[in-house]
Design a protein around this motif. Structure first.
Motif, PDB file in Angstrom:
ATOM      1  N   ALA A  62      42.503  42.144  33.891  1.00 51.41           N
ATOM      2  CA  ALA A  62      42.283  41.164  34.775  1.00 51.41           C
ATOM      3  C   ALA A  62      41.018  40.417  34.931  1.00 51.41           C
ATOM      4  O   ALA A  62      40.211  41.204  35.666  1.00 51.41           O
ATOM      5  CB  ALA A  62      43.468  41.080  36.030  1.00 51.41           C
ATOM      6  N   SER A  63      40.818  39.125  34.841  1.00 48.26           N
ATOM      7  CA  SER A  63      39.695  38.440  35.177  1.00 48.26           C
ATOM      8  C   SER A  63      38.289  39.063  34.429  1.00 48.26           C
ATOM      9  O   SER A  63      37.096  39.208  35.183  1.00 48.26           O
ATOM     10  CB  SER A  63      39.474  38.468  36.604  1.00 48.26           C
ATOM     11  OG  SER A  63      40.465  37.912  37.442  1.00 48.26           O
ATOM     12  N   ARG A  88      38.203  42.064  33.975  1.00 44.99           N
ATOM     13  CA  ARG A  88      37.672  43.596  34.134  1.00 44.99           C
ATOM     14  C   ARG A  88      38.868  44.366  33.886  1.00 44.99           C
ATOM     15  O   ARG A  88      40.087  43.943  33.828  1.00 44.99           O
ATOM     16  CB  ARG A  88      37.559  43.501  35.886  1.00 44.99           C
ATOM     17  CG  ARG A  88      36.381  42.828  36.293  1.00 44.99           C
ATOM     18  CD  ARG A  88      36.368  42.692  38.056  1.00 44.99           C
ATOM     19  NE  ARG A  88      36.569  44.084  38.351  1.00 44.99           N
ATOM     20  CZ  ARG A  88      36.695  44.553  39.668  1.00 44.99           C
ATOM     21  NH1 ARG A  88      36.767  43.226  40.499  1.00 44.99           N
ATOM     22  NH2 ARG A  88      36.853  45.712  39.882  1.00 44.99           N
ATOM     23  N   LEU A  92      40.342  42.510  42.383  1.00 42.77           N
ATOM     24  CA  LEU A  92      40.428  42.096  40.985  1.00 42.77           C
ATOM     25  C   LEU A  92      40.326  40.271  41.140  1.00 42.77           C
ATOM     26  O   LEU A  92      40.047  39.917  40.178  1.00 42.77           O
ATOM     27  CB  LEU A  92      41.665  42.348  40.369  1.00 42.77           C
ATOM     28  CG  LEU A  92      41.802  43.831  39.758  1.00 42.77           C
ATOM     29  CD1 LEU A  92      43.242  43.876  39.538  1.00 42.77           C
ATOM     30  CD2 LEU A  92      40.773  44.235  38.973  1.00 42.77           C
ATOM     31  N   ASP A  93      40.378  39.848  42.265  1.00 44.04           N
ATOM     32  CA  ASP A  93      40.442  38.491  42.373  1.00 44.04           C
ATOM     33  C   ASP A  93      41.432  37.904  41.576  1.00 44.04           C
ATOM     34  O   ASP A  93      41.426  36.733  40.911  1.00 44.04           O
ATOM     35  CB  ASP A  93      38.910  37.772  41.953  1.00 44.04           C
ATOM     36  CG  ASP A  93      38.869  36.371  42.699  1.00 44.04           C
ATOM     37  OD1 ASP A  93      39.679  35.952  43.509  1.00 44.04           O
ATOM     38  OD2 ASP A  93      38.065  35.479  42.009  1.00 44.04           O
ATOM     39  N   VAL A  94      42.595  38.381  41.960  1.00 46.88           N
ATOM     40  CA  VAL A  94      43.931  37.854  41.144  1.00 46.88           C
ATOM     41  C   VAL A  94      45.017  37.535  42.034  1.00 46.88           C
ATOM     42  O   VAL A  94      45.185  38.106  43.323  1.00 46.88           O
ATOM     43  CB  VAL A  94      44.410  38.994  40.125  1.00 46.88           C
ATOM     44  CG1 VAL A  94      45.676  38.465  39.559  1.00 46.88           C
ATOM     45  CG2 VAL A  94      43.560  39.391  38.992  1.00 46.88           C
ATOM     46  N   ASP A 138      48.907  34.173  38.138  1.00 48.81           N
ATOM     47  CA  ASP A 138      47.580  34.618  36.866  1.00 48.81           C
ATOM     48  C   ASP A 138      48.425  35.433  36.064  1.00 48.81           C
ATOM     49  O   ASP A 138      49.410  36.218  36.201  1.00 48.81           O
ATOM     50  CB  ASP A 138      46.502  35.364  37.713  1.00 48.81           C
ATOM     51  CG  ASP A 138      45.850  34.406  38.543  1.00 48.81           C
ATOM     52  OD1 ASP A 138      45.857  33.102  38.286  1.00 48.81           O
ATOM     53  OD2 ASP A 138      45.160  34.730  39.540  1.00 48.81           O
TER      54      ASP A 138
END
Length: 604
Positions: free
Chosen positions: A100-101, A103, A145-147, A151
């Motif tokens: 994700a993102s 990563r 994860l900044d998710v 998303d």
């Protein structure tokens, strides 16, 4: 009873007459009691978010897991074991990689039902609960994860839509998640020269999918692990239940999950407790000097008390009562400030509900903090108070200058020095105990700063290694900042107090030196130099062996690995010593200047 009232009245009157010195006394003890209180209650305050999450999700008392389908029968027996009132599961779990993102992170994907579970129903903070083709991420994991909701992530080569973000009390928040897969897990930083065994998960996150989606990701049924959540009639008997029924089956109690969830607070707590004992040593040094200075300034008052019938016991009681009263006030204020500010030094993880609350003060905490405050006061004041009480009434009323201790080698050495250095050496020789206290005070301060340099460099390397997240590093830096500010403030007060006590104690000698030809500038320089020379020695001892030994003690207490920390560079240590000397010189210049310009006639 009348004697106690008299002692208290005299002590209070003296404190009112010398409010500045009383404030300095209060500050010295308050610094130690506040930091000690913070260290004692911090973890209790940090446990509030976990308890809130546990209540919101009907968290389990015991979490059990097995690594193979063959052991499902044994896992199922726990549901009917004695003491179990409710359960949920067993749920299938599979180890995998989540992308994700940009990563990639290891993940433990758990299959859950869309229906509400009786035990451990994760609290959805964003979006909705699991559905076919949708994944719900543990909140701290999603935050890392900044998710967010809507998303897309890739799990096991398949794309899933993030339909929700949730929290649970069945597992510590990321990156400290428990391991519930047979492949095995490892948390924390991994040395660059070491490779992980194949299949082992590193700092895995937690994701929830439907049971059908989890089973579809498994290459075969043997790759699935299973987990069950248990609710007990008596949650306090969780560890006893595990000891009785666990055997070889991995189990985790809610108390151990709480301990892991508040691991950051434990690290902060250790730092604060070490800081508290350092500040306690500084407080003893500060009070000892303040007491000595006040005794020199109250010699005539002591003589008057004895002249009107006061016994040595009464005089000693009055002198001790002043400091014990201040200690009680400092303990009360320190307990209050520590309990109220503890939540500010804990990070409420994104993986928990709520925030840290005001810690409750137990009787053991109140007793320990009060005992430390009174102990500091007694240790610092008992000997000077008893010495003053036993002094002669006639000599106390005369308030004559203290005769110097004459040392042949010191006289021979000082006669060859410039006037300021000559006077400085003789000033120091008049009060060797005060010089020792000054050296110890600076050595303790510099030792603390040495450790702060090491810890600051260590924390700077942590984000991205998995040991701490950036938010956790920020919290620990705040703890270090609190420690640094209080340590430096108390050390500065010590330097000023020592100088002023020296000025008071040497007022007759300084006036005599000026009468014999010394200038005010030379007397001022002598008084300041008498503090700078011990500061130089204390700074050197604070770097080595003081700082080295303190760092070794911290490693021993925390079972840490000193190889992971970088020791300060030689230029940093030299700069620390020089900065200490310059700061002490600046702090002592004002009281030394005032002492060097007192009228000679009035003093003599």
């Amino acid at each position: 009873m009348g004697g106690i009232v008299l002692v208290v009245r005299l002590a209070l009157r003296d404190l009112r007459r010398r409010r500045t010195e009383a404030a300095l006394l209060l500050l010295a003890i308050l610094a130690a009691t506040t930091t000690l209180t913070l260290g004692l209650v911090l973890r209790d305050a940090a446990s509030d978010p976990y308890q809130s999450t546990r209540a919101a999700t009907n968290g389990p008392d015991v979490v059990a897991n097995v690594g193979q389908a063959d052991d499902l029968a044994e896992l199922g027996k726990l549901a009917t074991a004695s003491g179990v009132t409710e359960h949920s599961g067993p749920y299938p779990v599979i180890a995998g990689k989540l992308e994700a993102s940009g990563r990639t992170s290891d993940v433990q994907a758990m299959g859950r039902d869309a229906a509400i579970a009786a035990v451990d129903q994760p609290e959805v903070t964003q979006g909705s609960w699991v559905s076919d083709g949708g994944v719900v991420l543990e909140a701290a994991f999603a935050d890392s994860l900044d998710v967010g909701v809507s998303d897309s992530v890739t799990l096991g080569g398949r794309s899933f839509k993030v339909v929700g973000v949730a929290v649970t009390a069945a597992m510590p928040p990321y990156p400290g998640a428990s391991c519930i897969v047979s492949a095995g897990c490892i948390n924390g930083a991994i040395p660059e020269d070491r490779d992980l065994p194949a299949g082992l998960l590193h700092n895995p996150g937690l994701a929830w999918l439907t049971q059908a989606d989890v089973r579809s990701l498994a290459s075969d049924q043997g790759s699935l692990s299973y987990v069950m959540n248990l609710k007990l009639a008596d949650p306090d008997e969780a560890q006893a239940f595990v000891d009785r029924t666990g055997g070889a089956m991995p189990m985790q109690t809610w108390e151990s999950i709480l301990a892991d969830a508040t691991d950051l607070a434990r690290d902060s707590q250790i730092l604060l407790l070490i800081g508290a004992w350092l500040l306690g040593l500084l407080a003893v040094a500060s009070l000892s000097v303040l007491v000595g200075g006040r005794m020199a300034d109250q010699t005539r008052r002591i003589g008057l008390l004895k002249a009107v019938g006061g016994t040595p016991g009464l005089v000693a009681a009055v002198l001790l009562a002043e400091y014990l009263l201040v200690a009680v006030v400092a303990a009360t204020a320190g307990l209050t400030i520590g309990a109220l500010t503890a939540p500010l030094l804990t990070e409420s993880s994104a993986g928990l509900v709520g925030s840290a609350g005001t810690a409750s003060l137990t009787w053991s905490t109140i007793g320990l903090v009060t005992a430390v405050a009174l102990g500091v006061a007694v240790v610092a004041t008992a000997v000077p108070a008893l010495r003053a009480a036993r002094s002669s009434t006639v000599s106390a009323l005369a308030d004559a200058a203290r005769p110097p201790h004459r040392t042949g080698w010191l006289i021979s050495l000082s006669t060859r020095l410039p006037v300021p250095l000559l006077l400085a050496l003789r000033v120091a020789a008049r009060r060797p105990r005060r010089v020792v206290l000054g050296v110890v005070s600076i050595a303790v301060t510099v030792s603390g700063l040495y450790v702060l340099l090491v810890l600051n460099a260590f924390l700077g390397d942590q984000p991205g290694t998995g040991a701490y997240t950036e938010a956790q590093v920020a919290v620990l830096r705040h703890v270090l900042l609190v420690w640094t500010v209080i340590l430096l403030s108390l050390a500065a007060v010590n330097a000023i107090v020592i100088t002023w006590a020296t000025v008071l104690d040497n007022r007759h000698a300084s006036a005599l030196a000026r009468a014999l030809g010394a200038t005010p500038q030379e007397v001022t320089a002598a008084l300041a130099t008498a503090q700078v020379l011990p500061a130089l020695l204390g700074a050197v001892l604070g770097v080595f062996p003081g700082g080295f030994l303190l760092f070794a003690a911290i490693n021993t207490i925390t079972s840490g690995d000193s190889d992971k920390a970088s020791l300060p560079a030689p230029w940093q240590l030299i700069a620390l010593v020089l900065a200490t000397v310059l700061v002490v010189a600046a702090l002592t210049s004002v009281p030394a200047h005032l002492g060097g310009r007192r009228p000679v006639t009035a003093t003599l």
